[in-house]
Design a protein around this motif. Sequence first.
Motif, PDB file in Angstrom:
ATOM      1  N   LYS A   2       0.862  -1.171   0.000  1.00  0.00           N
ATOM      2  CA  LYS A   2       0.000   0.000   0.000  1.00  0.00           C
ATOM      3  C   LYS A   2       0.907   1.232   0.000  1.00  0.00           C
ATOM      4  O   LYS A   2       1.645   1.456   0.950  1.00  0.00           O
ATOM      5  CB  LYS A   2      -0.915  -0.004   1.216  1.00  0.00           C
ATOM      6  N   ILE A   3       0.842   1.975  -1.097  1.00  0.00           N
ATOM      7  CA  ILE A   3       1.770   3.090  -1.315  1.00  0.00           C
ATOM      8  C   ILE A   3       1.013   4.394  -1.442  1.00  0.00           C
ATOM      9  O   ILE A   3       0.074   4.499  -2.238  1.00  0.00           O
ATOM     10  CB  ILE A   3       2.611   2.849  -2.581  1.00  0.00           C
ATOM     11  N   ALA A   4       1.419   5.394  -0.672  1.00  0.00           N
ATOM     12  CA  ALA A   4       0.866   6.742  -0.806  1.00  0.00           C
ATOM     13  C   ALA A   4       1.844   7.577  -1.614  1.00  0.00           C
ATOM     14  O   ALA A   4       3.047   7.562  -1.355  1.00  0.00           O
ATOM     15  CB  ALA A   4       0.638   7.370   0.560  1.00  0.00           C
ATOM     16  N   ILE A   5       1.320   8.302  -2.594  1.00  0.00           N
ATOM     17  CA  ILE A   5       2.169   9.124  -3.448  1.00  0.00           C
ATOM     18  C   ILE A   5       1.714  10.577  -3.386  1.00  0.00           C
ATOM     19  O   ILE A   5       0.537  10.880  -3.618  1.00  0.00           O
ATOM     20  CB  ILE A   5       2.143   8.641  -4.913  1.00  0.00           C
ATOM     21  N   PHE A   6       2.649  11.467  -3.082  1.00  0.00           N
ATOM     22  CA  PHE A   6       2.410  12.901  -3.131  1.00  0.00           C
ATOM     23  C   PHE A   6       3.032  13.443  -4.408  1.00  0.00           C
ATOM     24  O   PHE A   6       4.098  13.006  -4.820  1.00  0.00           O
ATOM     25  CB  PHE A   6       3.029  13.599  -1.913  1.00  0.00           C
ATOM     26  N   GLY A   7       2.372  14.417  -5.023  1.00  0.00           N
ATOM     27  CA  GLY A   7       2.879  14.972  -6.275  1.00  0.00           C
ATOM     28  C   GLY A   7       2.548  14.102  -7.471  1.00  0.00           C
ATOM     29  O   GLY A   7       3.253  14.141  -8.486  1.00  0.00           O
ATOM     30  N   SER A   8       1.473  13.345  -7.372  1.00  0.00           N
ATOM     31  CA  SER A   8       1.150  12.366  -8.420  1.00  0.00           C
ATOM     32  C   SER A   8       0.560  12.979  -9.677  1.00  0.00           C
ATOM     33  O   SER A   8       0.291  12.256 -10.640  1.00  0.00           O
ATOM     34  CB  SER A   8       0.183  11.312  -7.866  1.00  0.00           C
ATOM     35  N   THR A   9       0.355  14.302  -9.710  1.00  0.00           N
ATOM     36  CA  THR A   9      -0.143  14.933 -10.931  1.00  0.00           C
ATOM     37  C   THR A   9       0.990  15.555 -11.750  1.00  0.00           C
ATOM     38  O   THR A   9       0.759  16.050 -12.849  1.00  0.00           O
ATOM     39  CB  THR A   9      -1.188  16.020 -10.604  1.00  0.00           C
TER      40      THR A   9
END
Length: 210
Positions: A2-9
């Motif tokens: 389970k991975i959270a990504i910030f800046g995905s846009t």
Amino acid sequence: MKIAIFGSTGTIGKALLEEALQRGHEVTAVVRDPGKLAAGRERLRVRTGDILMPDSIAAAVEGCDVVISAYGPRFGEESQLSEATRSLIEGARNGGVRRLIAVGGAGGLEVAPGMKLMETPEFPEEILPLARAHEDAYHIYRDSDIVWTVLSPAAIIEPGKRTGQFRIGMNQLVVDERDQSHISVEDYAVAMLDEAEDPQFVQARFTVAY
């Protein structure tokens, strides 16, 4: 995982999101504006969060195994990177996530003993503030108690092909036989997800290039 990504846009963030989904991971894309990211994809969850607010981060990443930050400040707001880094560390910790992997900058990598890439005469002056901000963020990670990794790209990173073939270095810029340093965004994402799945550079910075 389970991975959270910030800046995905952003350009790199989108590549990280796609690579993670293709590998079968459950991805939480944390964005300020959910409308910028298409939801409804299998194993993709879009959550609203602000990287400058630790409480917002903690709520968004709860239950995740690792947080990946591809956050990049806007031009003229490079100093926010340090604030975002501190906020991310605090938020991840409060959300119960110990592992944090971040996109770094190439400017802090050495090109000769005692000389960083951003200290060379050829380094573009207009991106010096961002290079310095990335180096400040690196030191914040290094002085923290989080389980961190920073992945610095090659001197040139741009969209291209996913080959899965590249060389790995530590604090020195990796160059080819023509003294060039480059990597595709897609292969950079491969290296990042490889590290997430099989940690090799814990409490360290590394880099990748062809």
